[in-house]
Enzyme design. Structure first.
Site, PDB file in Angstrom:
ATOM      1  N   SER A  74     -15.892  16.607 -21.234  1.00 39.80           N
ATOM      2  CA  SER A  74     -17.113  16.548 -22.031  1.00 39.80           C
ATOM      3  C   SER A  74     -17.609  17.959 -22.379  1.00 39.80           C
ATOM      4  CB  SER A  74     -18.161  15.705 -21.293  1.00 39.80           C
ATOM      5  OG  SER A  74     -19.210  15.371 -22.157  1.00 39.80           O
ATOM      6  N   ASP A 129     -12.083  14.084 -23.437  1.00 41.00           N
ATOM      7  CA  ASP A 129     -13.137  13.638 -24.345  1.00 41.00           C
ATOM      8  C   ASP A 129     -14.194  14.732 -24.546  1.00 41.00           C
ATOM      9  OD1 ASP A 129     -13.733  11.598 -26.154  1.00 41.00           O
ATOM     10  OD2 ASP A 129     -15.268  10.726 -24.858  1.00 41.00           O
ATOM     11  N   HIS A 183     -16.323   7.089 -22.366  1.00 38.36           N
ATOM     12  CA  HIS A 183     -16.289   8.553 -22.225  1.00 38.36           C
ATOM     13  C   HIS A 183     -15.641   8.929 -20.883  1.00 38.36           C
ATOM     14  CE1 HIS A 183     -17.586  12.586 -23.084  1.00 38.36           C
ATOM     15  NE2 HIS A 183     -18.572  12.621 -22.195  1.00 38.36           N
TER      16      HIS A 183
END
Ligand SMILES: *[C@@H]1O[C@H](CO)[C@@H](O)[C@H](O)[C@H]1NC(C)=O
Length: 332
Positions: free
Chosen positions: A184, A208, A269
């Protein structure tokens, strides 16, 4: 003309309306929506306002200088040894071995060194490879609101890059054995870290990479971060970035709505680090090359050549956009 203007005005209003249903991100349009439901590692959900001003007071005191570096090895797989940037004795007195590869793991927004992704990926690495693992803890800044944390990511990444340069200069090591892994916001942090070192890591893995505020951000992860940059996209267009930004980009299950997630963006996610930990252990995810992004977003199988997704192999190389299908539960 009037009608068109009104339609545009309504669209802007709609994307800035406060979503009332908790965790419902169906309103979200990357780049224009103001509000996004986000969940941290402990499962707490917050409605993030992407238009609040950056907290510059907080950024002045909390930045990459607050990073902590926790070393795990096969001699200490569960209890970290803290390496202090600039303190050579902290490395000499640790289990760091210059002869072994180095894996660096960086968490995302609202996370810490204790986030589950660190434990999952560290144990997968140590069970599979005899390596040094450094878990970066940047919770001092990651605990800020999203826009402030995102704004501080370049500083976090610069310190990580400089730390690894110092570590190798001080205690030895080989850049052909260095692998950065970030989830992230942490994916963009390792992007900066890799560029700070002059593209020296042999491998960089972005799990991600965060989407909000990163679409047109020059500090985003890119191919200048390392010799081989691989990106896994599991929640495109909401929590994760849509565009391919690595040498090789994988879009498992069309890059969104991961199986078993019931439409939860946070679940999709987080699936990125679960898929990655699984791939380190079993290396069983086989992607197929697609003709481009559109084909990858519309198919969970493409007709092209195969390339495995993930794993911890340092000599891995590849390029292009890949699709694959996974199962809904571990090991996926
Ligand atoms: C790892 O570090 C601990 C604490 O410094 C030390 O007691 C132990 O001997 C080390 N293990 C190895 C294999 O160097």
């Amino acid at each position: 003309m009037k009608v068109l203007f009104l339609a545009g005005f309504l669209a802007i209003c709609a994307s800035n309306a406060i979503p009332l249903a908790t965790r419902d991100n169906s309103h979200y349009i990357e780049g224009s929506s103001r509000y996004l439901w986000m969940t941290d590692d402990e499962g707490r959900t917050r409605l993030e306002d992407l238009h609040v001003p950056v907290d510059t007071d907080l950024l002045a005191t909390r930045n990459g200088a607050n990073n902590q570096y926790w070393l795990f090895t096969r001699s200490n797989p569960r209890n970290p040894q803290i390496i202090t940037y600039g303190n050579a004795n902290s490395v000499r007195n640790s289990n760091y071995s210059e002869r072994k590869p180095l894996k660096v793991i960086v968490h995302g927004w609202a996370g810490s060194g204790n986030s589950v992704l660190n434990t999952m990926i560290t144990s997968a690495f140590l069970d599979t490879f005899d390596v040094n693992v450094i878990v970066v803890d940047w919770r001092a800044l990651a605990s800020a609101n999203y826009i402030t944390a995102a704004t501080g990511v370049p500083s976090v990444g610069q310190f990580i890059g400089n730390f690894v340069v110092w570590l190798i200069n001080t205690a030895g090591g080989n850049w052909n054995n260095v692998h950065f892994v970030g989830f992230s916001l942490g994916a963009h942090a390792v992007g900066v870290a890799g560029r700070v070192t002059g593209c020296r890591p042999i491998r960089v893995t972005g799990l991600d990479p965060a989407g909000p505020l990163w679409n047109t951000n020059r500090e985003a992860l890119n191919t200048a971060a390392g010799r081989y940059v691989e990106v896994m996209h599991t929640d495109v267009g909401v929590m994760g970035i849509l565009q391919p930004i690595g040498h090789a980009d994988f879009y498992p299950n069309r890059g969104r709505d991961q199986p078993g997630c019931g439409g939860s963006n946070q679940c999709s996610h987080s699936r990125a680090h679960e898929l990655y930990a699984s791939s380190v252990r079993t290396n069983h995810f086989v992607g197929n090359l697609c003709s481009g992004l559109i084909q990858a977003l519309n198919n969970d199988r493409c007709p092209g050549a195969t390339l495995n997704m993930g794993n911890g192999i340092l000599t891995k190389q590849g390029s292009g956009i890949y699709a694959l299908r996974t199962r809904s539960s571990w090991p996926f």
